[in-house]
Design an enzyme around this catalytic site. Structure first.
Site, mmCIF file in Angstrom:
data_model
loop_
_atom_site.group_PDB
_atom_site.id
_atom_site.type_symbol
_atom_site.label_atom_id
_atom_site.label_comp_id
_atom_site.label_asym_id
_atom_site.label_seq_id
_atom_site.Cartn_x
_atom_site.Cartn_y
_atom_site.Cartn_z
ATOM 1 N N SER A 46 0.828 -1.203 0.000
ATOM 2 C CA SER A 46 0.000 0.000 0.000
ATOM 3 C C SER A 46 0.864 1.256 0.000
ATOM 4 C CB SER A 46 -0.954 -0.040 1.197
ATOM 5 O OG SER A 46 -1.877 1.019 1.149
ATOM 6 N N ASP A 71 -2.623 6.042 -4.034
ATOM 7 C CA ASP A 71 -1.459 5.383 -3.446
ATOM 8 C C ASP A 71 -0.928 4.317 -4.403
ATOM 9 O OD1 ASP A 71 -3.438 3.462 -3.142
ATOM 10 O OD2 ASP A 71 -2.913 2.968 -1.076
#
Length: 575
Positions: free
Chosen positions: A149, A301
């Protein structure tokens, strides 16, 4: 420094011929030059948290490497064969832009195939929400995505999805973890059966983009789309593979991409952290927005499941929205569209989490839909869809900049959410408004809710102990008054109790156990403490609120709320 015997026992296993020469040499190097790093690499086994298994790359039981991922995959393979006996078991695998993600994805594919499991492996990096979509689209029994992530460059991770397209939840997670922990490294089968590995790409892209278009377009006139000026940055991540195409397909041509951040790169050279929660991450995008007079900035992201958003405020200045604000705007828009189409019958619900804004409950009540609240992490929102098949899922989100539009993806989805935000911004602009003005209108109707998050990083073994002690202190010596307001209720999700601090009475909480504490104060303030499940952090969430009689008074009310949050933080000695 003296190294504990149990750590040395683990180290010696990793110095055996079972592990490749490169791994053995790296372990030997740590023994001589970095004993502290050696200890951190082996003092525990890498654990599954709220977002799967995530950690620093390198040798060791507490690191991401071919052996820890191989062991996890072998355990999952054993479980799949046990549960789906007699079926052709299938898994889908995707990976993001991080260093080593492609090679680690192939290791995972090799282990699955070595165990007789059919593998669909993406030929190149893809967004996490596309993997969730692919699991159901290809009728797979499970899915894996290699990603950490928004963590720093030295991290990678391993998310596991079940056949509904959502991440693992009980009881599967516990059962699989038990199998993994019982395995020895010599039980991992790395001998790939290439005949069982099928590479996928464009066909899945087309299907996913088509589903996104269907879920996030709402009859916005083309002239409104043409008038909207958008700045987009993938922050060196995977979303560049899909979002530009999706916006073009939807009719948005006035899109400026931050070129310096458009090339996928696991080192994330232009940002301190590829985290859209951090204001610095969107600084280049905001600079471009000011040059192009853009209306909205969107940044995603690395694995494109979360997004940061900036819009122009009442003074025309680009202002970052937090995850709760974005979630409120998107949910309100969806509810309003469903209402216009006559689709709200009382059999619909929206989803959120215990650390997100209470304002969502007010919104749900007004539109006559249910608001279901789960533990932190989108796997719990995805589980709601499975648990309540009699209800239609409209959308849902959490404070950490994630949102899910409809149920064709069962995880947070920055790809579809980006298109939805453009639809909202285009319609608002066409009506002489803006997303910022629309947010202020919501505050006048439902109350001005202001949220704030503090994350305290505590790395390594000592940090983990410090976080543990902080939670113990909050439980054993609960705060009775904060900023002059009495604590009326304390919810302890580890003990599954909600205690009335005035009467001492306790009620049982129905959600699964989790290491979370929530304090409720007399004035409606909500304070939550929880250790992160994916990072070496303890997080404190603050929610305060007040009435807003008219939009023109928003700045004054926000100043009051900011002051209240600051006082609470100071009183709790968190700065």
């Amino acid at each position: 420094m003296d190294i504990k015997k149990e750590i040395l026992d683990k180290v010696n296993v990793w110095l055996s011929p079972l592990f490749d020469n490169q791994t053995q040499e790296a372990v030997k190097e740590m023994m001589t030059s970095s004993p502290k790093e050696l200890e951190d690499s082996f003092y525990k086994n890498l654990e599954f948290g709220t977002g799967g298994m995530r950690g620093i790359m390198g040798p060791g039981t507490n690191r991401i490497n071919k052996y820890t991922l191989g062991k996890a995959t072998q355990g999952l393979s054993n479980y799949l064969k046990k549960v789906f006996t007699g079926e052709e078991t299938k898994v889908a695998i995707a990976y993001d832009c991080r260093n080593n993600s492609d090679t680690l994805a192939k290791v995972v594919a090799d282990v699955f195939s070595a165990n007789g499991i059919k593998v669909f492996l993406f030929t190149d990096l893809r967004p996490t929400p596309e993997l969730s979509f692919a699991v159901r689209h290809l009728s797979c029994h499970a899915g894996i995505v290699l990603t950490a992530s928004h963590n720093p460059p030295e991290y990678n991770g391993y998310k596991v999805y079940w056949q509904d397209g959502g991440q693992l939840v009980p009881p599967q997670d516990g059962e699989i973890i038990s199998i993994i922990e019982a395995l020895e490294y010599d039980q991992i089968n790395f001998n790939a059966n290439e005949n069982l590995i099928e590479y996928i790409d464009n066909d899945i892209d087309k299907a996913f983009l088509g589903a996104s278009l269907g879920a996030a377009t709402f009859n916005t006139p083309q002239e409104a789309k043409d008038a909207l000026k958008v700045v987009f940055t993938p922050l060196h991540g995977t979303s560049v593979k899909l979002i530009p195409d999706l916006l073009e397909d939807a009719g948005y041509s006035n899109v400026h991409i931050v070129n310096e951040q458009a090339v996928p790169d696991g080192n994330f050279p232009t940002v301190k952290s590829p985290n859209p929660e951090e204001p610095e991450a969107l600084s280049m995008a905001i600079e471009l927005a000011n040059q192009t007079d853009a209306d909205i900035v969107v940044g995603t992201d690395p694995d494109s499941d979360r997004l940061g958003v900036a819009v122009r405020n009442s003074q025309g200045i680009m202002t970052l929205l937090n995850g709760n604000q974005t979630m409120m705007l998107m949910t309100h828009f969806l509810l309003e569209e469903w209402k216009k189409q006559g689709k709200l019958t009382g059999n619909q619900f929206i989803g959120s989490t215990i650390v997100s804004t209470p304002m969502l409950m007010e919104l749900a009540t007004d539109y006559g839909v249910q608001c279901k609240v789960g533990l932190t992490g989108f796997k719990w929102i995805a589980k709601m869809i499975v648990d309540f098949p009699e209800l239609q899922f409209i959308g849902g989100g959490e404070e950490s900049f994630g949102y899910m539009v409809g149920d064709f993806v069962r995880d947070k989805d920055a790809v579809t959410s980006t298109l939805l935000l453009c639809e909202m911004a285009a319609q608002a602009k066409a009506n002489a408004s803006s997303l910022y003005q629309e947010l202020l209108k919501l505050y006048t109707k439902y109350g001005f809710y202001k949220e704030y998050l503090i994350s305290l990083t505590k790395k390594g073994m000592d940090g983990a102990q410090e976080i543990k002690q902080m939670m113990i202190d909050l439980r054993e010596s609960p705060l009775k008054e904060i900023n002059g307001e009495r604590v009326v209720m304390v919810e302890d999700y580890q003990a599954s109790t909600a205690k009335n601090m005035f009467t001492g009475e306790e009620e049982a909480l129905t959600l699964p156990k989790s290491n979370v504490l929530i304090y409720y104060l007399e004035d409606g303030t909500k304070i939550c403490a929880r250790p992160s499940g994916t990072e070496p952090k303890i997080k404190f969430y603050f929610s305060v609120n007040d009435t807003l009689d008219k939009v023109e008074n928003a700045r004054e009310v926000e100043t009051i709320l900011d002051h209240k949050i600051r006082n609470i933080i100071e009183e709790m000695n968190l700065i």
